[in-house]
Motif scaffolding. Structure first.
Motif, PDB file in Angstrom:
ATOM      1  N   TYR A  64     -41.965  23.450 -29.495  1.00  0.00           N
ATOM      2  CA  TYR A  64     -41.160  24.484 -28.846  1.00  0.00           C
ATOM      3  C   TYR A  64     -40.969  25.685 -29.767  1.00  0.00           C
ATOM      4  CZ  TYR A  64     -40.198  20.723 -25.561  1.00  0.00           C
ATOM      5  OH  TYR A  64     -40.339  19.706 -24.652  1.00  0.00           O
ATOM      6  N   ALA A  65     -40.851  25.427 -31.071  1.00  0.00           N
ATOM      7  CA  ALA A  65     -40.736  26.541 -32.025  1.00  0.00           C
ATOM      8  C   ALA A  65     -41.991  27.401 -31.988  1.00  0.00           C
ATOM      9  CB  ALA A  65     -40.495  26.004 -33.440  1.00  0.00           C
ATOM     10  N   ILE A  66     -43.147  26.748 -31.906  1.00  0.00           N
ATOM     11  CA  ILE A  66     -44.417  27.474 -31.827  1.00  0.00           C
ATOM     12  C   ILE A  66     -44.488  28.274 -30.534  1.00  0.00           C
ATOM     13  CG2 ILE A  66     -46.924  27.190 -31.642  1.00  0.00           C
ATOM     14  CD1 ILE A  66     -46.570  24.665 -33.431  1.00  0.00           C
ATOM     15  N   GLU A  67     -44.123  27.642 -29.407  1.00  0.00           N
ATOM     16  CA  GLU A  67     -44.145  28.333 -28.121  1.00  0.00           C
ATOM     17  C   GLU A  67     -43.215  29.548 -28.131  1.00  0.00           C
ATOM     18  OE1 GLU A  67     -43.110  25.458 -25.187  1.00  0.00           O
ATOM     19  OE2 GLU A  67     -44.989  24.323 -25.376  1.00  0.00           O
ATOM     20  N   GLU A  68     -42.023  29.373 -28.696  1.00  0.00           N
ATOM     21  CA  GLU A  68     -41.071  30.482 -28.717  1.00  0.00           C
ATOM     22  C   GLU A  68     -41.568  31.639 -29.588  1.00  0.00           C
ATOM     23  OE1 GLU A  68     -38.899  30.657 -26.639  1.00  0.00           O
ATOM     24  OE2 GLU A  68     -38.374  28.614 -26.081  1.00  0.00           O
ATOM     25  N   ALA A  69     -42.253  31.320 -30.675  1.00  0.00           N
ATOM     26  CA  ALA A  69     -42.810  32.382 -31.527  1.00  0.00           C
ATOM     27  C   ALA A  69     -43.845  33.193 -30.753  1.00  0.00           C
ATOM     28  CB  ALA A  69     -43.428  31.778 -32.787  1.00  0.00           C
ATOM     29  N   TYR A  70     -44.682  32.510 -29.978  1.00  0.00           N
ATOM     30  CA  TYR A  70     -45.671  33.212 -29.154  1.00  0.00           C
ATOM     31  C   TYR A  70     -44.983  34.061 -28.085  1.00  0.00           C
ATOM     32  CZ  TYR A  70     -49.936  31.059 -30.962  1.00  0.00           C
ATOM     33  OH  TYR A  70     -50.993  30.693 -31.757  1.00  0.00           O
ATOM     34  N   GLU A  71     -43.872  33.568 -27.523  1.00  0.00           N
ATOM     35  CA  GLU A  71     -43.170  34.323 -26.492  1.00  0.00           C
ATOM     36  C   GLU A  71     -42.495  35.560 -27.082  1.00  0.00           C
ATOM     37  OE1 GLU A  71     -40.695  31.777 -24.125  1.00  0.00           O
ATOM     38  OE2 GLU A  71     -42.360  30.465 -23.583  1.00  0.00           O
ATOM     39  N   VAL A  72     -42.043  35.478 -28.338  1.00  0.00           N
ATOM     40  CA  VAL A  72     -41.527  36.661 -29.027  1.00  0.00           C
ATOM     41  C   VAL A  72     -42.637  37.703 -29.160  1.00  0.00           C
ATOM     42  CG1 VAL A  72     -40.703  37.562 -31.237  1.00  0.00           C
ATOM     43  CG2 VAL A  72     -39.677  35.495 -30.285  1.00  0.00           C
ATOM     44  N   GLU A  73     -43.820  37.232 -29.589  1.00  0.00           N
ATOM     45  CA  GLU A  73     -44.960  38.150 -29.744  1.00  0.00           C
ATOM     46  C   GLU A  73     -45.304  38.826 -28.427  1.00  0.00           C
ATOM     47  OE1 GLU A  73     -49.129  39.463 -29.759  1.00  0.00           O
ATOM     48  OE2 GLU A  73     -48.268  37.836 -28.571  1.00  0.00           O
ATOM     49  N   ASP A  74     -45.301  38.050 -27.335  1.00  0.00           N
ATOM     50  CA  ASP A  74     -45.635  38.597 -26.023  1.00  0.00           C
ATOM     51  C   ASP A  74     -44.575  39.604 -25.574  1.00  0.00           C
ATOM     52  OD1 ASP A  74     -47.384  38.448 -23.607  1.00  0.00           O
ATOM     53  OD2 ASP A  74     -45.522  37.779 -22.658  1.00  0.00           O
ATOM     54  N   ALA A  75     -43.300  39.300 -25.832  1.00  0.00           N
ATOM     55  CA  ALA A  75     -42.222  40.211 -25.445  1.00  0.00           C
ATOM     56  C   ALA A  75     -42.299  41.525 -26.222  1.00  0.00           C
ATOM     57  CB  ALA A  75     -40.865  39.537 -25.666  1.00  0.00           C
ATOM     58  N   VAL A  76     -42.553  41.432 -27.523  1.00  0.00           N
ATOM     59  CA  VAL A  76     -42.678  42.639 -28.344  1.00  0.00           C
ATOM     60  C   VAL A  76     -43.854  43.483 -27.867  1.00  0.00           C
ATOM     61  CG1 VAL A  76     -43.217  43.497 -30.660  1.00  0.00           C
ATOM     62  CG2 VAL A  76     -41.570  41.634 -30.383  1.00  0.00           C
ATOM     63  N   ARG A  77     -44.943  42.818 -27.525  1.00  0.00           N
ATOM     64  CA  ARG A  77     -46.122  43.532 -27.019  1.00  0.00           C
ATOM     65  C   ARG A  77     -45.799  44.270 -25.712  1.00  0.00           C
ATOM     66  NH1 ARG A  77     -51.401  42.758 -28.308  1.00  0.00           N
ATOM     67  NH2 ARG A  77     -50.886  40.798 -29.361  1.00  0.00           N
ATOM     68  N   SER A  78     -44.964  43.638 -24.858  1.00  0.00           N
ATOM     69  CA  SER A  78     -44.616  44.249 -23.570  1.00  0.00           C
ATOM     70  C   SER A  78     -43.662  45.423 -23.743  1.00  0.00           C
ATOM     71  CB  SER A  78     -43.978  43.213 -22.645  1.00  0.00           C
ATOM     72  OG  SER A  78     -42.637  42.932 -23.047  1.00  0.00           O
ATOM     73  N   GLY A  79     -42.857  45.385 -24.804  1.00  0.00           N
ATOM     74  CA  GLY A  79     -41.908  46.466 -25.053  1.00  0.00           C
ATOM     75  C   GLY A  79     -40.617  46.353 -24.262  1.00  0.00           C
ATOM     76  N   ASN A  80     -40.450  45.274 -23.485  1.00  0.00           N
ATOM     77  CA  ASN A  80     -39.239  45.079 -22.691  1.00  0.00           C
ATOM     78  C   ASN A  80     -38.105  44.606 -23.609  1.00  0.00           C
ATOM     79  OD1 ASN A  80     -37.198  43.690 -21.050  1.00  0.00           O
ATOM     80  ND2 ASN A  80     -38.604  44.060 -19.350  1.00  0.00           N
ATOM     81  N   LEU A  81     -37.104  45.470 -23.807  1.00  0.00           N
ATOM     82  CA  LEU A  81     -36.059  45.172 -24.791  1.00  0.00           C
ATOM     83  C   LEU A  81     -35.229  43.953 -24.412  1.00  0.00           C
ATOM     84  CD1 LEU A  81     -34.822  48.782 -25.658  1.00  0.00           C
ATOM     85  CD2 LEU A  81     -36.507  47.363 -26.854  1.00  0.00           C
TER      86      LEU A  81
END
Length: 276
Positions: free
Chosen positions: A29-46
């Motif tokens: 889950y820690a790995i999945e959440e790190a990837y989701e942070v990366e995806d969110a930052v890429r999207s730019g949605n604050l």
């Protein structure tokens, strides 16, 4: 922060799912959440970035709580450790009087020098330099490192033969029906396939991401076509979905062909004399 720590402690006491987790069960889950942070930052949605950072922080808090229950360390120890490390590795900031103004590159070199000093006296294996990370990237990095000292197949043909050998062993494991053996042999197949890709100059991570994108696109096409037929995908037979899958491939190929023709038309000279 204290409220979050208190909530986590209460969840471990009263929630059946949280109570049964272990440090090992939570790492995925820690790995999945790190990837989701990366995806969110890429999207730019604050809002998404804020929420995903919170989810990642929860993983740190959860792990710290479990180790606290073992009497090993708690969240404050984690905070203290990273605080001391940041101070130790940034002497140009916290002992600025000893340094001139540094460039970002010089800061990076200083960081690496300090890391090296911290590891002095600790036994270091050759592959310790390979950082943990996405498994495909890690496998490729390990293979490249080993190849530098000649521990490598001479030709891609040899690597492919090794892959076939591992696939044969996986088949045997499947016949035996032992889950641990199947997983072990499956891992060997993946590692060997990464090696074939490396010998071909193909990034396994990039290749798989490309296939994932392709699968997403084609499956979305199936869903869209199902809706046009007044259905949902879970109401369709496998044969119907296979037919739409093939249609998605054809539609994609037609799109690429049209794109190529458009490009050629745009770059083709308007008459023979200009071509000459």
């Amino acid at each position: 922060m204290q409220q979050l720590l208190d909530i986590m402690r209460e969840l471990r006491e009263k929630c059946p799912w949280d109570r049964e987790q272990t440090p090992h069960s939570l790492t995925r889950y820690a790995i999945e959440e790190a990837y989701e942070v990366e995806d969110a930052v890429r999207s730019g949605n604050l809002n998404d970035i804020r929420d995903e950072l919170g989810d990642l922080l929860l993983q740190v808090v959860f792990q710290a709580q479990m180790y606290s229950e073992q009497g090993a360390f708690d969240f404050q120890d984690v905070v203290n450790a990273i605080t001391q490390k940041l101070i130790r590795r940034h002497p140009h900031v916290f002992e600025a009087e000893k340094f001139e103004q540094l460039t970002p590159e010089q800061v990076s070199n200083l960081w690496q020098d300090i890391k090296t000093q911290e590891k002095q006296g600790k036994p270091q294996a050759r592959l310790d330099a390979i950082k943990p990370g996405p498994s495909l990237q890690q496998a490729e990095a390990i293979q490249k490192n080993a190849a530098k000292i000649g521990f490598d197949f001479a030709h891609v043909k040899d690597a492919y033969e090794k892959l076939e050998e591992e696939l044969s062993e996986l088949q045997q494991a499947m016949k035996n029906g032992h889950s641990d053996e199947i997983q072990d042999e499956f891992g060997d197949c993946l590692f060997s396939l990464v090696n074939v890709g490396r010998k071909l100059g193909v990034s396994s991570e990039s290749a798989l991401l490309g296939t994932i994108h392709k699968f997403r696109s084609r499956f979305a096409y199936i869903e869209q076509q199902a809706l046009l037929q007044g259905k949902s995908v879970d109401q369709m037979s496998l044969a119907e979905m296979d037919q739409l899958w093939e249609a998605a491939k054809t539609a994609k190929e037609a799109h690429h062909a049209h794109h190529r023709d458009t490009v050629v038309t745009h770059v083709r000279p308007s008459n023979t004399s200009e071509s000459i």
